[in-house]
Enzyme design. Structure first.
Site, PDB file in Angstrom:
ATOM      1  N   PRO A  10       0.786  -1.221   0.000  1.00  0.00           N
ATOM      2  CA  PRO A  10       0.000   0.000   0.000  1.00  0.00           C
ATOM      3  C   PRO A  10       0.826   1.282   0.000  1.00  0.00           C
ATOM      4  CG  PRO A  10      -0.072  -1.050   2.149  1.00  0.00           C
ATOM      5  CD  PRO A  10       0.557  -2.030   1.209  1.00  0.00           C
ATOM      6  N   ASN A  11       0.335   2.226  -0.791  1.00  0.00           N
ATOM      7  CA  ASN A  11       0.859   3.596  -0.891  1.00  0.00           C
ATOM      8  C   ASN A  11       2.171   3.701  -1.662  1.00  0.00           C
ATOM      9  OD1 ASN A  11      -1.293   4.760   0.727  1.00  0.00           O
ATOM     10  ND2 ASN A  11      -0.342   3.702   2.454  1.00  0.00           N
ATOM     11  N   ARG A  18       4.964  10.892  -2.500  1.00  0.00           N
ATOM     12  CA  ARG A  18       4.691  10.639  -1.084  1.00  0.00           C
ATOM     13  C   ARG A  18       5.934  10.878  -0.224  1.00  0.00           C
ATOM     14  NH1 ARG A  18       4.560   4.581   1.404  1.00  0.00           N
ATOM     15  NH2 ARG A  18       3.766   5.163   3.455  1.00  0.00           N
ATOM     16  N   TYR A  23      11.047   8.810   1.662  1.00  0.00           N
ATOM     17  CA  TYR A  23      11.099   7.712   0.699  1.00  0.00           C
ATOM     18  C   TYR A  23      11.864   8.034  -0.589  1.00  0.00           C
ATOM     19  CZ  TYR A  23       7.595   5.814   3.852  1.00  0.00           C
ATOM     20  OH  TYR A  23       6.943   5.357   4.964  1.00  0.00           O
ATOM     21  N   ASN A  74       8.008  -5.591  -0.364  1.00  0.00           N
ATOM     22  CA  ASN A  74       7.834  -4.397   0.455  1.00  0.00           C
ATOM     23  C   ASN A  74       6.347  -4.308   0.765  1.00  0.00           C
ATOM     24  OD1 ASN A  74       7.637  -1.962   1.712  1.00  0.00           O
ATOM     25  ND2 ASN A  74       8.829  -0.803   0.207  1.00  0.00           N
ATOM     26  N   ALA A  77       2.890  -0.579   5.123  1.00  0.00           N
ATOM     27  CA  ALA A  77       2.395  -0.576   6.505  1.00  0.00           C
ATOM     28  C   ALA A  77       1.866  -1.942   6.950  1.00  0.00           C
ATOM     29  CB  ALA A  77       1.320   0.487   6.671  1.00  0.00           C
ATOM     30  N   HIS A  80       3.718  -4.119   9.527  1.00  0.00           N
ATOM     31  CA  HIS A  80       3.627  -3.918  10.975  1.00  0.00           C
ATOM     32  C   HIS A  80       2.313  -4.417  11.570  1.00  0.00           C
ATOM     33  CE1 HIS A  80       6.923  -1.445   9.727  1.00  0.00           C
ATOM     34  NE2 HIS A  80       6.129  -0.598   9.106  1.00  0.00           N
ATOM     35  N   ASP A  87       1.276 -15.439   7.597  1.00  0.00           N
ATOM     36  CA  ASP A  87       0.766 -16.795   7.377  1.00  0.00           C
ATOM     37  C   ASP A  87       0.839 -17.186   5.902  1.00  0.00           C
ATOM     38  OD1 ASP A  87       0.269 -17.177  10.047  1.00  0.00           O
ATOM     39  OD2 ASP A  87      -1.903 -16.878   9.913  1.00  0.00           O
ATOM     40  N   GLU A  98      12.523  -9.394   2.739  1.00  0.00           N
ATOM     41  CA  GLU A  98      11.750  -8.225   3.184  1.00  0.00           C
ATOM     42  C   GLU A  98      12.528  -6.959   2.846  1.00  0.00           C
ATOM     43  OE1 GLU A  98      10.984  -8.181   7.388  1.00  0.00           O
ATOM     44  OE2 GLU A  98      10.092  -6.162   7.308  1.00  0.00           O
ATOM     45  N   HIS A 100      12.509  -2.543   2.715  1.00  0.00           N
ATOM     46  CA  HIS A 100      11.923  -1.222   2.992  1.00  0.00           C
ATOM     47  C   HIS A 100      12.867  -0.148   2.491  1.00  0.00           C
ATOM     48  CE1 HIS A 100       8.931  -3.140   5.494  1.00  0.00           C
ATOM     49  NE2 HIS A 100       9.909  -3.851   6.005  1.00  0.00           N
ATOM     50  N   ARG A 107      12.809   4.661  12.917  1.00  0.00           N
ATOM     51  CA  ARG A 107      11.604   5.497  12.840  1.00  0.00           C
ATOM     52  C   ARG A 107      10.710   5.279  14.076  1.00  0.00           C
ATOM     53  NH1 ARG A 107       8.995   5.062   7.100  1.00  0.00           N
ATOM     54  NH2 ARG A 107       7.916   6.917   7.904  1.00  0.00           N
TER      55      ARG A 107
HETATM   56  C1  DQA Z   1       7.998   1.208   4.083  1.00  0.00           C
HETATM   57  C2  DQA Z   1       8.061   1.447   5.604  1.00  0.00           C
HETATM   58  C3  DQA Z   1       6.693   1.270   6.231  1.00  0.00           C
HETATM   59  O1  DQA Z   1       6.761   1.516   7.620  1.00  0.00           O
HETATM   60  C4  DQA Z   1       5.690   2.230   5.625  1.00  0.00           C
HETATM   61  O2  DQA Z   1       4.409   2.011   6.156  1.00  0.00           O
HETATM   62  C5  DQA Z   1       5.677   2.171   4.135  1.00  0.00           C
HETATM   63  C6  DQA Z   1       6.944   2.075   3.423  1.00  0.00           C
HETATM   64  C7  DQA Z   1       9.346   1.525   3.423  1.00  0.00           C
HETATM   65  O3  DQA Z   1       9.540   1.108   2.268  1.00  0.00           O
HETATM   66  O4  DQA Z   1      10.187   2.227   3.993  1.00  0.00           O
HETATM   67  O5  DQA Z   1       4.623   2.282   3.507  1.00  0.00           O
HETATM   68  O6  DQA Z   1       7.716  -0.161   3.852  1.00  0.00           O
END
Ligand code: DQA
Length: 147
Positions: A10-11, A18, A23, A74, A77, A80, A87, A98, A100, A107
């Site tokens: 997401p996002n 953003r 980022y 990635n 959010a 978390h 699962d 993983e 980010h 953070r």
């Molecule tokens: C993220 C870190 C996450 O905490 C955040 O919610 C994101 C982006 C990152 O790429 O740094 O959406 O995954």
């Protein structure tokens, strides 16, 4: 050719717009291109996919079981919050790296918890867009070592 999936949550479709101070200015289209180029250098075909929906991420992880040798994830959010994503990863026998862009450990405290980390082969964070290339190298190295 090894097939790998880069899955963005997401996002992340809004990268470049953003919170660029967190980022960076690189867009998701630029990251997708970096991933495909890095894959080509390493002899792998990379498919990139982004969704804002938790269930769609889960469906893609399930489908990846028969289509890909591994995943760079990635989860945004959902990292978390999502036991369901953890699962899903546990349910498929695939290596997951993983990823980010930001250093989640530097953070807010709620970002320090990752439900993905216990089921991933490793975590890369804090290197911005370049982290995707690092993650692909790590994933492909792992796949080669297992072969
Ligand atoms: C993220 C870190 C996450 O905490 C955040 O919610 C994101 C982006 C990152 O790429 O740094 O959406 O995954």
């Amino acid at each position: 050719m090894t097939q790998v999936l880069v899955l963005n949550g997401p996002n992340l479709n809004l990268l470049g717009i953003r919170q660029p101070e967190v980022y960076g200015a690189t867009t998701l289209a630029d990251i997708d291109e970096l991933c495909r180029q890095t894959g080509a250098e390493l002899g792998a075909e990379v498919t990139c996919f982004q969704t804002n929906h938790e269930g769609v991420l889960i469906d893609r992880i399930h489908a990846a079981r028969t289509e890909y040798a591994g995943i760079v994830l990635n989860a945004g959010a959902y990292t978390h919050t999502s036991v369901a994503l953890m699962d899903a990863i546990k349910s498929v026998d695939l290596p997951v790296v993983e990823l980010h862009l930001s250093n989640i450990h530097a953070r807010e405290p709620f970002r320090h918890k990752s439900w993905i980390a216990p089921v991933a082969i490793g975590q890369i964070c804090g290197f911005g867009a370049a982290g995707y290339a690092l993650a692909l190298r790590a994933l492909l190295g792992h796949i080669e070592a297992q072969a």
